[in-house]
Scaffold this active site. Structure first.
Site, PDB file in Angstrom:
ATOM      1  N   GLU A 404       0.813  -1.222   0.000  1.00 10.23           N
ATOM      2  CA  GLU A 404       0.000   0.000   0.000  1.00 10.23           C
ATOM      3  C   GLU A 404       0.845   1.270   0.000  1.00 10.23           C
ATOM      4  O   GLU A 404       0.474   2.266  -0.638  1.00 10.23           O
ATOM      5  CB  GLU A 404      -0.980  -0.004   1.178  1.00 10.23           C
ATOM      6  CG  GLU A 404      -2.243  -0.848   0.966  1.00 10.23           C
ATOM      7  CD  GLU A 404      -2.021  -2.337   1.157  1.00 10.23           C
ATOM      8  OE1 GLU A 404      -0.909  -2.720   1.575  1.00 10.23           O
ATOM      9  OE2 GLU A 404      -2.956  -3.123   0.897  1.00 10.23           O
ATOM     10  N   HIS A 473     -12.012  -5.230   9.051  1.00 11.58           N
ATOM     11  CA  HIS A 473     -12.619  -5.047   7.734  1.00 11.58           C
ATOM     12  C   HIS A 473     -13.983  -4.359   7.847  1.00 11.58           C
ATOM     13  O   HIS A 473     -14.891  -4.664   7.078  1.00 11.58           O
ATOM     14  CB  HIS A 473     -12.813  -6.399   7.030  1.00 11.58           C
ATOM     15  CG  HIS A 473     -11.560  -6.992   6.463  1.00 11.58           C
ATOM     16  ND1 HIS A 473     -10.533  -7.446   7.240  1.00 11.58           N
ATOM     17  CD2 HIS A 473     -11.181  -7.203   5.174  1.00 11.58           C
ATOM     18  CE1 HIS A 473      -9.561  -7.925   6.464  1.00 11.58           C
ATOM     19  NE2 HIS A 473      -9.926  -7.788   5.208  1.00 11.58           N
TER      20      HIS A 473
END
Ligand SMILES: Cc1ncc(C[n+]2csc(CCOP(=O)(O)OP(=O)(O)O)c2C)c(N)n1
Ligand SMILES: [Mg+2]
Length: 669
Positions: A404, A473
């Site tokens: 990322e 999540h």
């Protein structure tokens, strides 16, 4: 991998003959004297803050920049004065910046450790260890997109080779075969810790070689060897053969920073480093080969001192920056046009597909748009939003390593070099491993450059609770982004906004984060594909009622609307204001809606309550519309909990229609 693969077969004599060693010596001397002058100015309090001199390491920038062309770029660290000067930054602008003057290269915004001079090929220093490498990758992508065939050199310390972003960047560069030369200036120390303590069982260049980069280690005194390796690395990059890694072993002749007493460092270590000074080594070469005499050297020294003194004196006479400019150049501040109501005519389409249409339109209309992220190209994205793009646009969309920091850094570097990257972070939770690239890097571009440079990059991600999504999540993290000046953030709540807000983001000159909702991807609604491109910013009143207003954003807007419909059956007429963008915030729409709804307000969001953006909304109302409020504002979000995966436990905390209705009723008591 042959660790010496950057050493060419050229003879030492041939290289030495083709190198102007006197010019190189002058350059090194100038950097050294400039550093010593900066330290002197700090001692007499003319300079504020810390200085990180590159004394002992001048040979690295002086040699390598000399091998670069005008189309190439350099990124360095807080120890980057030498790189900037070697790139051609005028000495007076250099001193003025460090002295915090208006005439400094960044008007005093960068200071010693974080200045940038792209007009001199110097993309900038970086005060975050390891952060420059991912950006260098993006700059390399951008230069080649604009057709410059440029090579990017990025320098960093030995300590930076322990940083995650460094490794991500090396992995990304090799995966994309980017023309980047990674230069590790190994001075044996990272602040107060020797590299031997943190890297005990391998060498720094061996680490890079392990990823598949041609890598070599050179002693800084071996100037010809360094030139040879750098030439080979630059040639590799220029000919399309990708990145490479050069470790240069250099001494650190002073402390980590100006006030470092070095009590942690032995006298033996200091004198061993002093004995390895490349400047002295070069002097000996020049004397030995008869190029210069001692008197000649002395003359060059006096020349350098004079040049440096003259520039420093001139910089000290320069004016200070105007204090009223301190708040300028954070974001573009074009006035937001009124946001049209949701369309009643258009095409009925799902939210995810609407975003997909915006991406395809951007590909069609902006050749500078590129897309990348994990699984976005061949697979079309984890949630299908980037489907059917690869087949028509080829390499303009590509899959990346799971890195990322490398993704966001590359987006940033590419955006400042002429591209318009639209990247995907698969889940907002994953942004946390790479937040630096947004908060410390992208958000500063406009500010540091006083508005001469912007970072038109878009980051798409999705978030929120869905059945079974675990605590890693399911978070709603928009407030973290809205907190950062220089970043813009919007949360589309309808298919039309999934389309329109993404288009607005892609058209914007600043870094924009679009937070989509996984729960909405398949929800359908009317989308007006022919509508003009909107500006970033602007709230939308989704329902008009005079008794109270629910202020909300993102997917929970539908909960607000349903609550309002049910309350209408009880005779309570509620407005719903969808803020859409949290930054920039449409404060006028907020205050207008509150005034038109009897001053009764519920702020509703899916994020946890403490530190959620709801607190900001309440604060703005308290500051600007206190007299319009009928009573306390009700704030309803997720309680301050972690989110369980079990749907039953999720429902127990998610703000339900019943809770929203109760909050509205509470404003009426
Ligand atoms: C991400 C991050 N962690 C820690 C620091 C604090 N810090 C600044 S410089 C430095 C040492 C870095 O050593 P090295 O990479 O060898 O570079 P050098 O200072 O020797 O040039 C540290 C730990 C920082 N600026 N950024
Ligand atoms: Mg170091």
């Amino acid at each position: 991998m042959n660790e010496n693969s950057l050493i060419t077969a050229k003879s030492v004599d041939e290289l030495a003959a083709s190198t102007d060693l006197v010019a190189l010596y002058r350059q090194m001397l100038l950097i050294r004297e400039a550093e010593l002058k900066v330290l002197e100015l700090r001692r007499v309090d003319e300079v504020a803050g810390s200085l990180h001199p590159c004394v002992g390491q001048e040979v690295v920038p002086a040699t390598i920049v000399n091998l670069l062309g005008l189309q190439d770029r350099v990124l360095a660290t807080y120890r980057g004065h030498g790189w900037a000067l070697a790139c051609g930054l005028p000495l007076e602008m250099f001193f003025a910046e460090i002295l915090g003057r208006k005439t400094g290269i960044n008007g005093g915004r960068g200071g010693s450790a974080y200045f940038t001079a792209p007009e001199y090929r110097f993309v900038g220093e970086n005060s975050i260890v390891g952060a420059g490498l991912p950006i260098a990758n993006g700059v390399a992508m951008g230069l080649n997109f604009v057709g410059d065939q440029g090579v990017v050199v990025t320098s960093f310390g030995d300590g930076a080779t322990n940083q995650g972003s460094t490794h991500e960047a090396l992995v990304f560069a090799i995966a994309r075969n980017l023309p980047v030369v990674f230069v590790c200036e190994n001075n044996d120390w990272s602040e107060m810790t020797p590299i031997s303590e943190t890297v005990p069982k391998t060498s720094l260049h061996a680490r890079a070689a392990g990823y598949g980069l041609p890598a070599v280690s050179v002693d800084g005194r071996n100037i010809i060897g360094l030139i040879d390796a750098a030439r080979a690395a630059i040639a590799l990059a220029r000919s399309g053969d990708g990145p490479s890694f050069i470790e240069v072993r250099v001494p650190r002749l002073l402390g980590h920073y100006n006030a470092d007493l070095q009590l942690y460092r032995s006298e033996e270590d200091k004198s061993e480093h002093t004995s390895r000074d490349p400047l002295r080594a070069l002097e000996e070469v020049l004397i030995e080969n008869g190029t210069l005499t001692r008197t000649g050297l002395d003359q060059l020294y006096e020349d350098a001192v004079k040049i440096v003194d003259t520039a420093a004196v001139a910089a000290m006479k320069a004016p200070l920056p105007d204090p009223t400019t301190a708040t300028l150049h954070v974001s573009s501040n074009h006035a937001t046009k009124a946001v049209p109501p949701l369309p009643s005519q258009g095409k009925e389409i799902a939210y995810g597909l609407a975003a997909n249409r915006a991406l395809i339109l951007a590909m069609d209309s902006h050749p500078e748009v590129v897309m990348f992220g994990e699984d976005v190209a061949t697979a079309g994205g984890n949630f299908g939003v980037t489907r059917n793009i690869r087949k028509n646009y080829g390499e303009r969309i590509f899959d990346t390593p799971i890195s990322e920091s490398a993704i966001l850094g590359a987006a940033l570097g590419a955006s400042i070099t002429g591209m318009r990257p639209v990247v995907e972070i698969m889940w907002s939770d994953f942004l946390m491993v790479a937040f630096d690239q947004l908060v410390n890097q992208a958000a500063n571009v406009r500010f540091i450059s006083q508005g001469t440079l912007t970072a038109p990059m878009v980051v798409r991600m999705q978030q929120g609770i869905t059945p079974g999504s675990c605590a890693q999540h399911s978070q709603s993290l928009e407030a973290l982004i809205a907190h950062i000046p220089g970043l813009k953030v919007g949360l589309p709540s309808t298919p039309d906004d999934a389309f329109a807000m993404l288009r607005a983001a892609i058209g914007d000159p600043d870094p924009v984060i679009i937070i989509e909702s996984r729960a909405l991807y398949l929800d359908k609604g009317i989308v007006d594909f022919d509508a003009p491109v909107q500006d970033v910013g602007g709230a939308r009143l989704r329902r008009v009622g005079g008794d109270a207003v629910i202020v909300t954003w993102g997917r929970i807007t539908s909960t607000a609307l349903e609550s309002a419909e049910q309350l209408a059956l009880e005779g309570i007429d509620v407005s719903v204001l969808d803020l859409r963008w949290l930054s920039p915030l449409d404060e006028e729409a907020l205050i207008g809606a509150v005034r038109a709804s009897s001053g009764r307000v519920v702020v509703l969001h899916e994020a946890n309550e403490t530190g959620g953006f709801g607190g900001e909304v309440v604060a703005r109302l308290a500051q600007r519309a206190f007299d319009d409020l009928a009573g306390p504002v009700q704030r309803l979000g997720l309680p301050d909990v972690r989110v369980a995966a079990s749907p039953v436990l999720q429902q127990a905390v998610f703000p339900s229609v019943d809770r929203v209705k109760e909050a509205v009723r509470a404003t009426m008591r």
